[in-house]
Design an enzyme around this catalytic site. Sequence first.
Site, short mmCIF file in Angstrom:
data_model
loop_
_atom_site.label_atom_id
_atom_site.label_comp_id
_atom_site.label_asym_id
_atom_site.label_seq_id
_atom_site.Cartn_x
_atom_site.Cartn_y
_atom_site.Cartn_z
N TYR A 56 18.40 41.27 14.92
CA TYR A 56 17.81 42.33 14.10
C TYR A 56 16.94 43.19 15.01
O TYR A 56 15.80 42.86 15.30
CB TYR A 56 16.98 41.72 12.95
CG TYR A 56 16.25 42.75 12.12
CD1 TYR A 56 16.91 43.88 11.64
CD2 TYR A 56 14.91 42.59 11.80
CE1 TYR A 56 16.24 44.83 10.89
CE2 TYR A 56 14.23 43.52 11.03
CZ TYR A 56 14.90 44.64 10.58
OH TYR A 56 14.23 45.59 9.83
N ASP A 105 22.08 44.02 12.91
CA ASP A 105 21.55 45.36 12.61
C ASP A 105 20.90 45.88 13.88
O ASP A 105 19.82 45.43 14.25
CB ASP A 105 20.55 45.26 11.46
CG ASP A 105 19.89 46.60 11.16
OD1 ASP A 105 20.22 47.60 11.83
OD2 ASP A 105 19.04 46.64 10.24
N ASP A 122 20.75 47.57 1.14
CA ASP A 122 21.14 48.92 1.58
C ASP A 122 22.16 48.87 2.71
O ASP A 122 22.73 49.90 3.06
CB ASP A 122 19.91 49.77 1.94
CG ASP A 122 18.85 49.03 2.73
OD1 ASP A 122 19.00 47.83 3.00
OD2 ASP A 122 17.85 49.68 3.09
N HIS A 123 22.42 47.67 3.25
CA HIS A 123 23.45 47.50 4.29
C HIS A 123 24.69 46.82 3.70
O HIS A 123 24.58 45.98 2.80
CB HIS A 123 22.95 46.60 5.42
CG HIS A 123 21.81 47.17 6.20
ND1 HIS A 123 21.96 47.69 7.47
CD2 HIS A 123 20.50 47.31 5.91
CE1 HIS A 123 20.80 48.10 7.92
NE2 HIS A 123 19.88 47.89 7.00
#
Length: 281
Positions: free
Chosen positions: A130, A171, A271-272
């Site tokens: 991340y 991410d 949202d991903h």
Amino acid sequence: MTKSVRIAAWNVNSLKVRLPQVLRWLGEQAKADKPIDALCLQELKMSDDKYPHRELEAAGYLNLVAGQKTYNGVAIIVRRSALASMSSDIETTFINPIRNIPGNADEQQRILAATVCFSGLQPLRLVSAYFPNGQSPDSDKFAYKLGWLTALENWLKVELANNPRLALLGDFNIAPSDIDVHDPSKWIGQNLVSVDERAAFQRLIDLGLSDSFRMFEQVPKSFSWWDYRMMGFRRNAGMRIDHILLSDALKTKCSASLIDKEPRKWEQPSDHAPIIAEIQA
DNA sequence: ATGGCGACGTAACGTCGA
């Protein structure tokens, strides 16, 4: 018979809220005969003691966790029945685990690595990542992001030398190219697309890693994240900031790489969207 | 259209994400 595994990454934006969706997604993929063999999660937003081991183990998965309250937190989930030996033991399933970038003292839980042995495959080194958000190029958080990226690069150089079959999933908070941005003209020089961030992304590529998504024909305007605001998803106003990077040894074994937009359409979505790469033996 | 959504912590809003 050809053996393969599907490895995936998903920023769930709170595993507490999204656990039902993770279970649903894993279940639907398995039912469609496309089981997810390894899933790297980001933004758990929970401490280790809150992690839902019981629910995920009941669904057939083993979990390695680097949790943190409120922010960050990463995990690696593996499908038990896909393992070379059907262990229920976390220590023997996740070999040489690493939490955080070695030598880079950081409270923020952003990196979790482990080697996993799937049935019919040589061992895979999986890195759930991340990357820092960065907020904006003039912020302290952006400086932290760039420093973190340099530390990651230096560590991965060693990690790749020791583990040729390596996948970096997660991410990245970087849109590597303008085609990964819904409206590049509005984003020039901004966070997620700046020259410095893209240069750092390129340095990861230069280590001998490949952006699996771009190894295949993809539809234009393919994104992995859409802002909750402004009806971002409905307008497809998104960015491709979640990636699966593969070492040279895995690149030649990769048969597909995709973004699954379906969970983004569900009620109360992250949202991903999750992303998947298929690796052949 | 510079805020709009959503999650978090702490207890009605501020902070952060991207």
